[in-house]
Design a protein around this motif. Sequence first.
Motif, PDB file in Angstrom:
ATOM      1  N   ARG A 143       0.826  -1.219   0.000  1.00  0.00           N
ATOM      2  CA  ARG A 143       0.000   0.000   0.000  1.00  0.00           C
ATOM      3  C   ARG A 143       0.855   1.262   0.000  1.00  0.00           C
ATOM      4  NH1 ARG A 143      -5.056   0.261  -0.237  1.00  0.00           N
ATOM      5  NH2 ARG A 143      -6.348   2.010   0.463  1.00  0.00           N
ATOM      6  N   ASP A 144       1.992   1.225   0.659  1.00  0.00           N
ATOM      7  CA  ASP A 144       2.894   2.378   0.637  1.00  0.00           C
ATOM      8  C   ASP A 144       3.430   2.605  -0.778  1.00  0.00           C
ATOM      9  OD1 ASP A 144       3.755   3.129   3.760  1.00  0.00           O
ATOM     10  OD2 ASP A 144       3.049   1.081   3.477  1.00  0.00           O
ATOM     11  N   ASP A 145       3.764   1.516  -1.481  1.00  0.00           N
ATOM     12  CA  ASP A 145       4.210   1.639  -2.872  1.00  0.00           C
ATOM     13  C   ASP A 145       3.134   2.302  -3.724  1.00  0.00           C
ATOM     14  OD1 ASP A 145       6.691   0.311  -2.484  1.00  0.00           O
ATOM     15  OD2 ASP A 145       5.687  -1.631  -2.623  1.00  0.00           O
ATOM     16  N   LEU A 146       1.878   1.906  -3.493  1.00  0.00           N
ATOM     17  CA  LEU A 146       0.761   2.478  -4.239  1.00  0.00           C
ATOM     18  C   LEU A 146       0.675   3.987  -4.000  1.00  0.00           C
ATOM     19  CD1 LEU A 146      -1.860   2.400  -5.876  1.00  0.00           C
ATOM     20  CD2 LEU A 146      -3.047   1.606  -3.810  1.00  0.00           C
ATOM     21  N   ALA A 147       0.731   4.393  -2.727  1.00  0.00           N
ATOM     22  CA  ALA A 147       0.626   5.816  -2.387  1.00  0.00           C
ATOM     23  C   ALA A 147       1.784   6.609  -2.982  1.00  0.00           C
ATOM     24  CB  ALA A 147       0.599   5.981  -0.873  1.00  0.00           C
ATOM     25  N   GLU A 148       2.993   6.070  -2.885  1.00  0.00           N
ATOM     26  CA  GLU A 148       4.170   6.763  -3.415  1.00  0.00           C
ATOM     27  C   GLU A 148       4.083   6.937  -4.930  1.00  0.00           C
ATOM     28  OE1 GLU A 148       6.723   4.623   0.130  1.00  0.00           O
ATOM     29  OE2 GLU A 148       7.172   4.138  -1.962  1.00  0.00           O
ATOM     30  N   THR A 149       3.571   5.902  -5.604  1.00  0.00           N
ATOM     31  CA  THR A 149       3.443   5.970  -7.061  1.00  0.00           C
ATOM     32  C   THR A 149       2.376   6.975  -7.478  1.00  0.00           C
ATOM     33  OG1 THR A 149       4.094   3.642  -7.195  1.00  0.00           O
ATOM     34  CG2 THR A 149       3.103   4.600  -9.160  1.00  0.00           C
ATOM     35  N   LEU A 221       7.140  12.172   1.755  1.00  0.00           N
ATOM     36  CA  LEU A 221       5.982  11.676   2.514  1.00  0.00           C
ATOM     37  C   LEU A 221       6.124  11.879   4.028  1.00  0.00           C
ATOM     38  CD1 LEU A 221       4.779   8.516   0.567  1.00  0.00           C
ATOM     39  CD2 LEU A 221       3.467  10.580   1.099  1.00  0.00           C
ATOM     40  N   PRO A 222       7.303  11.646   4.618  1.00  0.00           N
ATOM     41  CA  PRO A 222       7.432  11.949   6.049  1.00  0.00           C
ATOM     42  C   PRO A 222       7.159  13.416   6.370  1.00  0.00           C
ATOM     43  CG  PRO A 222       9.204  10.500   5.380  1.00  0.00           C
ATOM     44  CD  PRO A 222       8.495  10.925   4.113  1.00  0.00           C
ATOM     45  N   LEU A 223       7.582  14.329   5.489  1.00  0.00           N
ATOM     46  CA  LEU A 223       7.325  15.756   5.698  1.00  0.00           C
ATOM     47  C   LEU A 223       5.823  16.041   5.605  1.00  0.00           C
ATOM     48  CD1 LEU A 223       8.584  18.551   6.135  1.00  0.00           C
ATOM     49  CD2 LEU A 223       8.695  18.789   3.633  1.00  0.00           C
ATOM     50  N   ILE A 224       5.166  15.433   4.613  1.00  0.00           N
ATOM     51  CA  ILE A 224       3.717  15.603   4.482  1.00  0.00           C
ATOM     52  C   ILE A 224       2.997  15.049   5.702  1.00  0.00           C
ATOM     53  CG2 ILE A 224       1.685  14.861   3.169  1.00  0.00           C
ATOM     54  CD1 ILE A 224       3.426  14.949   0.654  1.00  0.00           C
ATOM     55  N   ASN A 225       3.447  13.885   6.157  1.00  0.00           N
ATOM     56  CA  ASN A 225       2.826  13.264   7.336  1.00  0.00           C
ATOM     57  C   ASN A 225       2.942  14.139   8.572  1.00  0.00           C
ATOM     58  OD1 ASN A 225       1.941  10.924   6.055  1.00  0.00           O
ATOM     59  ND2 ASN A 225       3.859   9.835   6.431  1.00  0.00           N
ATOM     60  N   SER A 226       4.107  14.767   8.740  1.00  0.00           N
ATOM     61  CA  SER A 226       4.341  15.552   9.955  1.00  0.00           C
ATOM     62  C   SER A 226       3.752  16.955   9.882  1.00  0.00           C
ATOM     63  CB  SER A 226       5.849  15.635  10.234  1.00  0.00           C
ATOM     64  OG  SER A 226       6.510  16.344   9.197  1.00  0.00           O
ATOM     65  N   ALA A 232      -1.672  10.673   5.217  1.00  0.00           N
ATOM     66  CA  ALA A 232      -1.452  10.993   3.804  1.00  0.00           C
ATOM     67  C   ALA A 232      -1.307   9.742   2.942  1.00  0.00           C
ATOM     68  CB  ALA A 232      -0.212  11.877   3.659  1.00  0.00           C
ATOM     69  N   VAL A 233      -0.591   8.741   3.443  1.00  0.00           N
ATOM     70  CA  VAL A 233      -0.386   7.517   2.656  1.00  0.00           C
ATOM     71  C   VAL A 233      -1.714   6.860   2.328  1.00  0.00           C
ATOM     72  CG1 VAL A 233       0.500   5.145   2.745  1.00  0.00           C
ATOM     73  CG2 VAL A 233       1.974   7.046   3.412  1.00  0.00           C
ATOM     74  N   GLU A 234      -2.587   6.737   3.340  1.00  0.00           N
ATOM     75  CA  GLU A 234      -3.886   6.111   3.113  1.00  0.00           C
ATOM     76  C   GLU A 234      -4.746   6.930   2.163  1.00  0.00           C
ATOM     77  OE1 GLU A 234      -7.055   3.664   2.952  1.00  0.00           O
ATOM     78  OE2 GLU A 234      -4.999   3.261   3.564  1.00  0.00           O
ATOM     79  N   HIS A 235      -4.720   8.252   2.304  1.00  0.00           N
ATOM     80  CA  HIS A 235      -5.512   9.093   1.416  1.00  0.00           C
ATOM     81  C   HIS A 235      -5.036   8.985  -0.034  1.00  0.00           C
ATOM     82  CE1 HIS A 235      -7.671  10.590   4.739  1.00  0.00           C
ATOM     83  NE2 HIS A 235      -6.786  11.489   5.160  1.00  0.00           N
ATOM     84  N   LEU A 236      -3.719   8.944  -0.236  1.00  0.00           N
ATOM     85  CA  LEU A 236      -3.178   8.803  -1.588  1.00  0.00           C
ATOM     86  C   LEU A 236      -3.532   7.443  -2.182  1.00  0.00           C
ATOM     87  CD1 LEU A 236       0.322  10.432  -1.034  1.00  0.00           C
ATOM     88  CD2 LEU A 236      -1.412  11.249  -2.656  1.00  0.00           C
ATOM     89  N   ALA A 237      -3.427   6.399  -1.357  1.00  0.00           N
ATOM     90  CA  ALA A 237      -3.762   5.062  -1.838  1.00  0.00           C
ATOM     91  C   ALA A 237      -5.242   4.964  -2.190  1.00  0.00           C
ATOM     92  CB  ALA A 237      -3.398   4.015  -0.782  1.00  0.00           C
ATOM     93  N   THR A 238      -6.095   5.563  -1.361  1.00  0.00           N
ATOM     94  CA  THR A 238      -7.534   5.555  -1.631  1.00  0.00           C
ATOM     95  C   THR A 238      -7.855   6.318  -2.905  1.00  0.00           C
ATOM     96  OG1 THR A 238      -8.025   5.398   0.730  1.00  0.00           O
ATOM     97  CG2 THR A 238      -9.800   6.135  -0.704  1.00  0.00           C
ATOM     98  N   LEU A 239      -7.152   7.442  -3.126  1.00  0.00           N
ATOM     99  CA  LEU A 239      -7.328   8.187  -4.360  1.00  0.00           C
ATOM    100  C   LEU A 239      -7.008   7.302  -5.556  1.00  0.00           C
ATOM    101  CD1 LEU A 239      -7.721  10.763  -6.064  1.00  0.00           C
ATOM    102  CD2 LEU A 239      -5.300  11.286  -5.631  1.00  0.00           C
ATOM    103  N   GLY A 240      -5.918   6.552  -5.462  1.00  0.00           N
ATOM    104  CA  GLY A 240      -5.548   5.646  -6.546  1.00  0.00           C
ATOM    105  C   GLY A 240      -6.635   4.633  -6.833  1.00  0.00           C
ATOM    106  N   GLU A 241      -7.245   4.105  -5.775  1.00  0.00           N
ATOM    107  CA  GLU A 241      -8.320   3.121  -5.955  1.00  0.00           C
ATOM    108  C   GLU A 241      -9.557   3.762  -6.572  1.00  0.00           C
ATOM    109  OE1 GLU A 241      -7.150   0.123  -2.263  1.00  0.00           O
ATOM    110  OE2 GLU A 241      -8.444   1.862  -1.900  1.00  0.00           O
ATOM    111  N   ASP A 242      -9.881   4.976  -6.128  1.00  0.00           N
ATOM    112  CA  ASP A 242     -11.045   5.680  -6.699  1.00  0.00           C
ATOM    113  C   ASP A 242     -10.829   5.974  -8.185  1.00  0.00           C
ATOM    114  OD1 ASP A 242     -12.289   5.659  -4.249  1.00  0.00           O
ATOM    115  OD2 ASP A 242     -11.719   7.729  -3.733  1.00  0.00           O
ATOM    116  N   MET A 243      -9.605   6.361  -8.523  1.00  0.00           N
ATOM    117  CA  MET A 243      -9.312   6.702  -9.907  1.00  0.00           C
ATOM    118  C   MET A 243      -9.295   5.471 -10.808  1.00  0.00           C
ATOM    119  SD  MET A 243      -9.219   9.903  -9.768  1.00  0.00           S
ATOM    120  CE  MET A 243      -8.554  10.432 -11.335  1.00  0.00           C
ATOM    121  N   ARG A 244      -9.160   4.288 -10.203  1.00  0.00           N
ATOM    122  CA  ARG A 244      -9.128   3.056 -10.980  1.00  0.00           C
ATOM    123  C   ARG A 244     -10.426   2.874 -11.769  1.00  0.00           C
ATOM    124  NH1 ARG A 244      -7.900  -1.529  -7.191  1.00  0.00           N
ATOM    125  NH2 ARG A 244      -5.969  -0.330  -6.990  1.00  0.00           N
TER     126      ARG A 244
END
Length: 343
Positions: A143-149, A221-226, A232-244
């Motif tokens: 899931r982290d790979d998904l968010a980063e991508t 991502l650590p800067l965004i998280n802090s 942020a990671v979960e929100h980015l991953a969820t965005l990826g799933e929605d865009m699918r």
Amino acid sequence: MEIKFEFSDYVLKKFFEETGKRQGWLPANNRVAVVSVSGGGDSVALLWLFHKFYDGKIFVVHINHGIRGLEADEDEKFVMNLASELKIEGVAKKINVPEQKLKGESIEAAARRLRREAICEIINQKFSTSYFLTPACFLGHNRDDLAETVLFNILRGSGIRGAVGMTECTEYNGIKFYRPLLGLRRDFLREILRVRGIQWREDKTNADDAYTRNFIRLKVLPLINSKINSAAVEHLATLGEDMRTLRQYEELQSRKLLEQCRESETPNLILSRKVLRSYTNDERALVIREAGRILELKTLSRGRCEELANLIAKPSHFIFQWCNGMTVKSDKGKIIFERGEIK
């Protein structure tokens, strides 16, 4: 959505079975699971899950990229020993990414491309003569790979297609590549191994932020998280799933449009310029992205895609360099996609 649960075998088995049925590789029937194992925590956890819960044939493949010298050789040895301990057949293949990468291609992109080619070659050599086994490859992206991508692609301006990040299944050279772990976080996968006393190896290059993806993971991502949002990671991953879902609709339209203007695909993809010019610019962009997808090309940024769409719409002759040695050019009412550098 992110999967959150305890580490019990019962719950892990339930996750494994639900994922397999949703993605289409369960029940196993005659499918051989070719598990790509680098030796890192993600792929070792993937192999453990298959060894524990998959009731079909399992085969391990390891690709040594020829980048990290002795350390890479030790990874190869570790993976082959692990496969032997689990009584799983496997094979390792060494390639030389620095020597084989294309002009203008990053070392990361070249490694991904050459790795897939090597895996397909191994699968075809091992299983092409079998009438009883259908091979599919399984990758350890999490899931982290998904968010980063997703973040990386958004920043590159790759539009809806890029915002998907990575899909649960892709096909390359007729072989399906599944990603069963996109619902699990990186740390969770390592904890699965820790509580069971299973070892893995860490790739030292993962700590080198000179690589773009590493920089996103280690710095951005650590800067965004802090500073912005700890989820942020979960929100980015969820965005990826929605865009699918949107991407699936877009690809359906893209395929229809491409078929209407396609004149030939061997040895080069050739499209009718007359038909393309009858499309709207948005429709031409869809065709361009679909052509890139079927040719396994790096996704064009929105700006470059629009540039190519505009060139096609005009009557003048043009030559456009895509990437990875792919040239798009006009010639006597045709738009031709062909391998080779501009001369």
